[in-house]
Design an enzyme around this catalytic site. Structure first.
Site, short mmCIF file in Angstrom:
data_model
loop_
_atom_site.label_atom_id
_atom_site.label_comp_id
_atom_site.label_asym_id
_atom_site.label_seq_id
_atom_site.Cartn_x
_atom_site.Cartn_y
_atom_site.Cartn_z
N ASP A 198 10.58 -33.18 -9.18
CA ASP A 198 11.97 -32.75 -8.86
C ASP A 198 12.82 -34.07 -9.14
OD1 ASP A 198 14.03 -31.09 -8.33
OD2 ASP A 198 13.46 -30.95 -6.15
N GLY A 247 21.02 -34.64 6.13
CA GLY A 247 21.10 -33.65 4.88
C GLY A 247 20.22 -32.45 5.35
N GLN A 248 20.59 -31.44 4.61
CA GLN A 248 19.95 -30.04 5.00
C GLN A 248 19.77 -29.15 3.87
OE1 GLN A 248 22.18 -28.47 8.09
NE2 GLN A 248 20.61 -27.54 9.21
N THR A 268 15.17 -29.81 6.99
CA THR A 268 16.39 -30.70 7.49
C THR A 268 15.89 -32.21 7.69
OG1 THR A 268 17.05 -29.11 9.02
CG2 THR A 268 18.27 -30.99 9.29
N GLY A 284 17.34 -26.03 1.28
CA GLY A 284 16.17 -25.12 1.19
C GLY A 284 14.99 -25.67 1.97
N LYS A 314 12.05 -36.18 8.27
CA LYS A 314 12.28 -35.01 7.59
C LYS A 314 11.30 -33.81 8.10
CE LYS A 314 11.40 -33.25 2.87
NZ LYS A 314 11.19 -33.61 1.49
#
Ligand SMILES: *[C@@H]1O[C@H](CO)[C@@H](O)[C@H](O)[C@H]1NC(C)=O
Ligand SMILES: *[C@@H]1O[C@H](CO)[C@@H](O)[C@H](O)[C@H]1NC(C)=O
Ligand SMILES: *[C@@H]1O[C@H](CO)[C@@H](O)[C@H](O)[C@H]1NC(C)=O
Ligand SMILES: *[C@@H]1O[C@H](CO)[C@@H](O)[C@H](O)[C@H]1NC(C)=O
Ligand SMILES: *[C@@H]1O[C@H](CO)[C@@H](O)[C@H](O)[C@H]1NC(C)=O
Ligand SMILES: *[C@@H]1O[C@H](CO)[C@@H](O)[C@H](O)[C@H]1NC(C)=O
Ligand SMILES: *[C@@H]1O[C@H](CO)[C@@H](O)[C@H](O)[C@H]1NC(C)=O
Length: 753
Positions: free
Chosen positions: A554, A436-437, A442, A439, A457
């Site tokens: 988040d 996944g990538q 990666t 803001g 990560k």
């Protein structure tokens, strides 16, 4: 349920069931003046039990009246009122005491039921029952007993929980097994300091009194109480059944911050002590700073003393000598060598043989000179790299982290990786390994040397102010251990931006499941509810596990990963941080996602646990509607799921917005309940939102209700169910019923009487 305070009462006589409950303790402490230190000559032991200050024998020897004990010289045992004290622990803020079990016995000759049902009242004392160590335990055949608590510190909140144990044949009983046959146990909530125990009488009478005339119940320390079948087969527990239970205690009813302002009554008076907010209820505890041990509640020389690490567990190895310092230690190396923190050994100082090389160079051919300077460059670069790695390691708090991990039991679980190890695991950050990538950076799939698959990560950048805190934050995050939270396995600090190593979670995210799966209709409501419950439970755990609490910050469907069998795994602590203390810190931290962001936060600039609750409300809506948090409707019109859902609820057109599958599977009442819960989570005012724990509990109830819709939902039905003798199919069952006052499935059995 609320009892008017009586004076201390110790009616221990056997009572007919109809008579009132004997009280083990009823405390009416007047707030005493806190004494900063014990008077001289105070005893520090009673019998075999150490009594560390703030506890003491008598009020003048203890911090305040709540910490005062008596020592019974004949029994050589300390007592808190009439409760025997087993021991205390200053570091965890716990106390172990002994309580008698409640019992109920049926006499078949005169057909009466006699009972002794205890209650315990610790209101206005520093003690509260530990929700972690205690369980409500019920022993008997065909026995149902309730535990009721009330008056916790948040005001008047009542709870009732019950546990039912059954057995039809002596042969089914097993020693050490408390799982419904002959013995049943259930958890109790946090922050309670009053309980009473009651047996359901009709059930016992209609049961099998010949097999076991007596039943027992009590709140006890689960780990130390081992069920024996002899408890059922004989009545040895009657008149002689007692068991330890665990209490958490704390000083006062203020937080550390508030208490520090009041210099006179502040209890952490040792110079090398720190203050820790209580994890169970109000108040605070004192602890010795890292590297010190002793009693943080006493002034020097009796307070926290330096630990001589060199003597206790020589931490220096690889040829270095240990040198103790206040609160820490130093590893010293022989001249010409220096100590490498990371490998914990002495290394030769790398002196560049520059002069030698130049001398050789001068006397050799040009090619040789070139070769040499290349060597020198390489060596120089290498040295720079090693230096940089060490600097990063130090800057990111690596040393503190290392010490913490070394000192911890089972430290193998958290590892500090070298940059080489991670490079190898990701095949030099191969593009094909990218999971996944975004803001933030990666995420790579990595395979460690022991062939474990992990997710690595690699953040893009890190704030300078966060930099220093990184090691400390790792210490806290590495202790998080919950089956629905992605486990942090380790980190790598010797790079500019620290990297994190997580367990690998195979089934992508909840976002993919709901929004990018063409077979959305194949996600059954059961699974949706379970994922919702598991995520809520994980967030509740985060909010309660550390002090200050960890706020996720988040919460969204793409941060809920799915493991084997679609187990929810809450992830991405990229944004999660310990609760910031001031606005400065806070400004760097906002990372919420549109459509999920707590509206109150925009006004107050304060991220709280309730902000997570709001975001979770949106996740619930996504599960119900299969729409995205911000979605397009028809003519490119952007809509917020939260507001359109609430509008739909208001206008009674809930069915229009629901997912087809959910509509087909769930009955109207269940869907209404979930929608109501989501609506509460989405309240504009944080105060009106339930806590994450309440959300988790409610979802758990709804989930069980979905599985067994026959669980009655009003008190009368419960009464009927309990009143009837069980049929043969219900033989080996144990049920525990929990409720919170005011909730839909409330089980207020007293209202039926
Ligand atoms: C805290 O304790 C003090 C004295 O012990 C008492 O006067 C005060 O009312 C308590 N405050 C709360 C909020 O319980
Ligand atoms: C000590 O315990 C014994 C036995 O329970 C009791 O008889 C006695 O009254 C107690 N003494 C005090 C001072 O409480
Ligand atoms: C208290 O007693 C329990 C059970 O006997 C024991 O496991 C624990 O280590 C003791 N704690 C202290 C601080 O002595
Ligand atoms: C006090 O410090 C010890 C050792 O550092 C730690 O194990 C313990 O959990 C701390 N207690 C609290 C209440 O934080
Ligand atoms: C049962 O009741 C009878 C009659 O009241 C009494 O004599 C007997 O002692 C009782 N048995 C037990 C075990 O309490
Ligand atoms: C109470 O129980 C203990 C151990 O379980 C036993 O040794 C003792 O004899 C019992 N006392 C009575 C009065 O039954
Ligand atoms: C228990 O039995 C009594 C008498 O048979 C009855 O009046 C009462 O309602 C029953 N209670 C429950 C909870 O069923």
């Amino acid at each position: 349920m609320r009892r008017s305070p009586d004076p201390i009462q110790q009616t221990l006589a056997e009572a007919m069931v109809s008579s009132s409950l004997p009280l083990l303790l009823l405390l009416l402490l007047t707030p005493g003046v806190a004494s900063a230190a014990p008077a001289d000559g105070c005893p520090t032991r009673c019998g075999d039990v150490d009594i560390p200050y703030p506890f003491g024998i008598g009020p003048e020897c203890s911090f305040d009246a709540g910490f005062a004990l008596t020592c019974n010289e004949t029994l050589k045992k300390p007592f808190f009122y009439n409760i025997e004290v087993h021991n205390f622990s200053l570091a965890d803020g716990q106390a172990r005491m002994i309580s008698d079990l409640s019992w109920q016995c049926y006499n078949s000759s005169d057909k009466t039921l006699r009972a002794l049902q205890w209650s315990m009242n610790l209101i206005n004392s520093p003690y509260r029952f530990s929700d972690v160590h205690n369980k409500f335990l019920v022993i008997g055949c065909n026995t149902l007993a309730y535990i009721k608590g009330s008056e916790n510190t948040n005001g008047y909140t009542a709870y009732t929980s019950g546990c039912r144990s059954q057995c039809s044949d002596k042969a089914d009983l097993n020693d050490d097994s408390c799982s419904g046959i002959g013995c049943c146990q259930t958890s109790v909530p946090k922050d309670y300091n009053y309980y009473e125990i009651q047996f359901e009488q009709n059930l016992s009478i209609s049961g099998f009194p010949e097999l076991n005339p007596c039943s027992f119940a009590g709140l006890v320390e689960a780990n130390s109480f081992k069920f024996q079948k002899s408890f059922i087969l004989t009545d040895e527990l009657k008149d002689n059944g007692s068991a330890p239970f665990v209490l958490d205690w704390a000083i006062g009813n203020q937080t550390c911050e508030e208490a520090k302002l009041k210099k006179t009554s502040y209890a952490c008076i040792s110079e090398n002590s720190v203050c820790v907010d209580s994890a169970n209820g109000p108040g605070y505890l004192c602890n010795c700073s890292i590297g010190y041990q002793g009693n943080p509640y006493l002034r020097e020389p009796h307070g926290c003393r330096d630990i001589d690490e060199c003597v206790t567990n020589n931490p220096c190895s690889g040829g270095s000598a240990c040198h103790n310092l206040p609160g820490t230690y130093n590893c010293l190396c022989p001249p010409g060598e220096h100590h490498d923190d990371y490998s914990n050994r002495c290394m030769p100082k790398e002196e560049l043989p520059l002069a030698a090389k130049v001398a050789i160079g001068a006397s050799s051919s040009l090619a040789f000179v070139l070769l040499c300077s290349m060597c020198i460059c390489l060596l120089y670069e290498r040295r720079k790299l090693i230096k940089a790695r060490k600097r990063y390691f130090r800057e990111h708090g690596g040393r503190l982290l290392l010490e913490e991990i070394r000192g911890r039991e089972g430290h193998a679980l958290f590892k500090i990786f070298t940059s080489e190890e991670l490079e190898k695991a990701t095949n030099k950050y191969d593009k094909n390994r990218i999971l996944g990538q975004g803001g933030y950076g990666t995420v790579y799939k990595g395979i460690l040397e022991d062939s474990r698959v992990v997710a690595i990560k690699k953040p893009k950048s890190i704030d300078d102010s966060q930099n220093k805190e990184f090691g400390k934050e790792m210490i806290i995050l590495s202790q998080i251990n919950h089956k629905n939270i992605v486990k942090l396995l380790g980190c790598c600090l010797e790079v500019q931006v620290p990297m994190l190593v997580y367990e690998f979670v195979p089934n992508r995210t909840l976002y993919h499941l709901i929004h990018e799966n063409n077979n959305t209709s194949l996600v059954p409501l059961d699974t949706r509810l379970r994922i919702a419950y598991e995520s809520a439970d994980a967030l509740a755990y985060l909010h309660s596990s550390a002090s200050p609490p960890i706020i996720h910050g988040d919460v969204k469907t793409s941060n809920i990963l799915l493991g084997e069998d679609y187990t929810a795994k809450v992830s991405d602590f990229g944004a999660s941080k310990l609760v910031p203390k001031d606005e400065d810190q806070f400004a760097t931290l906002v990372q919420g996602t549109c459509g999920y962001l707590d509206p109150e936060y925009l006004l107050t600039c304060q991220l709280t646990e309730k902000s997570d609750v709001y975001s979770f409300g949106v996740v619930l809506l996504e599960l119900l509607t299969s729409k995205k948090a911000v979605y397009f409707e028809g003519a490119q019109e952007e809509r917020s799921l939260a507001s359109s859902f609430i509008l739909a609820m208001k206008e009674n057109r809930l069915l229009e917005v629901l997912d087809v599958q959910v509509k087909n599977e769930g009955d109207a009442e269940l869907i209404q309940e979930i929608s109501q819960l989501a609506k509460q989570c989405l309240s504009i005012s944080g105060e009106e939102r339930p806590t994450m724990k309440q959300v988790a509990d409610e979802l758990d109830q709804l989930r069980k209700y979905k599985q067994h819709p026959w669980i009655p939902s009003n008190p009368e039905e419960i009464e009927n169910l309990l009143g009837e003798p069980l049929d043969d199919h219900g033989m080996y069952t144990s049920t525990s019923i929990s409720s919170t006052a005011g909730k839909r499935m409330a089980l207020d059995i007293e209202s039926g009487r």
